[in-house]
Design a protein around this motif. Sequence first.
Motif, PDB file in Angstrom:
ATOM      1  N   GLY A   8      46.266  38.008  41.005  1.00 62.67           N
ATOM      2  CA  GLY A   8      46.072  37.373  40.035  1.00 62.67           C
ATOM      3  C   GLY A   8      45.053  37.888  39.225  1.00 62.67           C
ATOM      4  O   GLY A   8      43.936  37.969  39.563  1.00 62.67           O
ATOM      5  N   LEU A   9      45.012  38.497  37.785  1.00 59.86           N
ATOM      6  CA  LEU A   9      44.081  38.747  36.805  1.00 59.86           C
ATOM      7  C   LEU A   9      43.872  37.823  35.742  1.00 59.86           C
ATOM      8  O   LEU A   9      44.586  37.180  35.386  1.00 59.86           O
ATOM      9  CB  LEU A   9      44.596  40.163  36.326  1.00 59.86           C
ATOM     10  CG  LEU A   9      44.638  41.329  37.582  1.00 59.86           C
ATOM     11  CD1 LEU A   9      45.273  42.471  36.667  1.00 59.86           C
ATOM     12  CD2 LEU A   9      43.643  41.488  38.479  1.00 59.86           C
ATOM     13  N   TYR A  10      42.377  37.846  35.307  1.00 63.33           N
ATOM     14  CA  TYR A  10      42.130  36.889  34.434  1.00 63.33           C
ATOM     15  C   TYR A  10      41.811  37.576  33.064  1.00 63.33           C
ATOM     16  O   TYR A  10      41.466  38.977  32.978  1.00 63.33           O
ATOM     17  CB  TYR A  10      40.794  36.192  34.740  1.00 63.33           C
ATOM     18  CG  TYR A  10      40.904  35.076  35.959  1.00 63.33           C
ATOM     19  CD1 TYR A  10      41.476  33.846  35.779  1.00 63.33           C
ATOM     20  CD2 TYR A  10      40.749  35.875  37.310  1.00 63.33           C
ATOM     21  CE1 TYR A  10      41.456  33.254  36.866  1.00 63.33           C
ATOM     22  CE2 TYR A  10      41.048  34.838  38.365  1.00 63.33           C
ATOM     23  CZ  TYR A  10      41.397  33.658  38.042  1.00 63.33           C
ATOM     24  OH  TYR A  10      41.466  32.937  39.176  1.00 63.33           O
ATOM     25  N   VAL A  30      39.493  43.593  25.044  1.00 64.47           N
ATOM     26  CA  VAL A  30      40.008  42.434  25.747  1.00 64.47           C
ATOM     27  C   VAL A  30      40.966  43.124  26.958  1.00 64.47           C
ATOM     28  O   VAL A  30      41.690  44.028  26.873  1.00 64.47           O
ATOM     29  CB  VAL A  30      41.149  41.438  25.063  1.00 64.47           C
ATOM     30  CG1 VAL A  30      41.491  40.355  25.870  1.00 64.47           C
ATOM     31  CG2 VAL A  30      40.135  40.747  24.021  1.00 64.47           C
ATOM     32  N   ASN A  31      40.613  42.701  28.359  1.00 58.28           N
ATOM     33  CA  ASN A  31      41.254  43.305  29.449  1.00 58.28           C
ATOM     34  C   ASN A  31      41.673  42.132  30.419  1.00 58.28           C
ATOM     35  O   ASN A  31      41.192  41.113  30.203  1.00 58.28           O
ATOM     36  CB  ASN A  31      40.733  44.554  29.890  1.00 58.28           C
ATOM     37  CG  ASN A  31      39.325  44.170  30.217  1.00 58.28           C
ATOM     38  OD1 ASN A  31      38.712  43.057  30.528  1.00 58.28           O
ATOM     39  ND2 ASN A  31      38.478  45.271  30.397  1.00 58.28           N
ATOM     40  N   LEU A  32      42.137  42.656  31.497  1.00 55.53           N
ATOM     41  CA  LEU A  32      42.378  41.812  32.672  1.00 55.53           C
ATOM     42  C   LEU A  32      41.424  42.021  33.884  1.00 55.53           C
ATOM     43  O   LEU A  32      41.366  43.426  34.165  1.00 55.53           O
ATOM     44  CB  LEU A  32      43.741  41.825  33.171  1.00 55.53           C
ATOM     45  CG  LEU A  32      44.726  41.569  32.082  1.00 55.53           C
ATOM     46  CD1 LEU A  32      46.187  41.802  32.511  1.00 55.53           C
ATOM     47  CD2 LEU A  32      44.632  39.865  32.159  1.00 55.53           C
ATOM     48  N   ASP A  33      40.894  41.141  34.498  1.00 53.04           N
ATOM     49  CA  ASP A  33      39.973  41.488  35.657  1.00 53.04           C
ATOM     50  C   ASP A  33      40.025  40.597  36.676  1.00 53.04           C
ATOM     51  O   ASP A  33      40.907  39.561  36.356  1.00 53.04           O
ATOM     52  CB  ASP A  33      38.547  41.551  35.084  1.00 53.04           C
ATOM     53  CG  ASP A  33      37.574  42.444  36.205  1.00 53.04           C
ATOM     54  OD1 ASP A  33      38.245  42.865  37.288  1.00 53.04           O
ATOM     55  OD2 ASP A  33      36.367  42.805  35.663  1.00 53.04           O
ATOM     56  N   GLU A  34      39.851  40.734  37.908  1.00 56.33           N
ATOM     57  CA  GLU A  34      40.050  39.979  39.198  1.00 56.33           C
ATOM     58  C   GLU A  34      39.013  38.992  39.170  1.00 56.33           C
ATOM     59  O   GLU A  34      39.406  37.836  39.719  1.00 56.33           O
ATOM     60  CB  GLU A  34      39.982  40.923  40.322  1.00 56.33           C
ATOM     61  CG  GLU A  34      40.698  41.974  40.584  1.00 56.33           C
ATOM     62  CD  GLU A  34      40.534  42.748  41.956  1.00 56.33           C
ATOM     63  OE1 GLU A  34      41.463  43.357  42.496  1.00 56.33           O
ATOM     64  OE2 GLU A  34      39.380  42.975  42.193  1.00 56.33           O
ATOM     65  N   ASP A  35      37.756  39.036  38.788  1.00 54.16           N
ATOM     66  CA  ASP A  35      36.737  38.031  38.675  1.00 54.16           C
ATOM     67  C   ASP A  35      37.276  37.010  37.555  1.00 54.16           C
ATOM     68  O   ASP A  35      37.030  37.458  36.409  1.00 54.16           O
ATOM     69  CB  ASP A  35      35.385  38.686  38.750  1.00 54.16           C
ATOM     70  CG  ASP A  35      35.110  39.468  39.850  1.00 54.16           C
ATOM     71  OD1 ASP A  35      35.946  39.270  41.036  1.00 54.16           O
ATOM     72  OD2 ASP A  35      34.592  40.545  39.652  1.00 54.16           O
TER      73      ASP A  35
END
Length: 287
Positions: free
Chosen positions: A149-151, A171-176
């Motif tokens: 899942g990415l945030y 704005v992007n998606l990251d693991e943390d």
Amino acid sequence: MTYRSGVKTGNWLEDLRLREDEMKEYQEEKERGELAFQKEDFFKQNLLRPVNLTGTTDGRLHFGDVVMLVNLGGENRECSAISINADLNSLIKTPLGIKAPCGVSAGRDIQACTRTAFVIESVDGSPEGSTLHYEQRFALKTTLSSARGLYLTSDWKSFQKCAKNSHLQEVNLDEDCSFLSWWKILHFDPQERLENDGQPVPANVKVLVIHYKTNQALAALGDQVIRTIFSKEYVVTAHTFLDSHKAEKDTNHWILCTSDPAGKELLLPTHPQSEANNQVLTQAKAP
């Protein structure tokens, strides 16, 4: 003539072996599913897999709800939803997921699927199922896989890191799930913002989604279009656009869409200030 027409000349043997090696390599890649068209089919099949949005019964948003972030559009924009914007090389098959960091865009194909569905996740210790309130921080997590899942994440823009084309805050998606992944919701009307502070957030109504660290509002840019594997889509950025009255423009207006109580039909209002939405807002304010 020195040779007859059937005589092979040149490096025919080397060319023959090269074609055989190419065919062998093609068959091996096909068996492993590594051909470009196979990757694209697998990619689309998993990202476009239908997802059941949370069916709201009390008209409010809760931690753990699965929602879509939809912008109803404006003068130069069609209705669009926040979507995962990844290329073929970003997909991880085992376990199923997407490499981080991964971009986002605003796609005009409004359907509840893995690419457009997000889970409202608590970051302040609030239990799952509890009501989300205005100004309360939360995170938005993809539904692609619990292990991958990415945030939804953002940070101050810099020369090295900014949104494509617009050069605004990326704005992007990251693991943390860090401080950069915290968001909050404000009432879209500045004149009613103070009295709604701390009230439950109603579902399926127009709101502002604010990045907690930078205090910039999530936005879909109609004049900035990027090409994705699915279609041409709008650039998503974190930037507050104000009109002459110092109120946020419809570029910053979002609807966190849920489904009906049965979980079958997407609740997407045709007009954000409809009577039905006002009734939901009144119910949300009730103790």
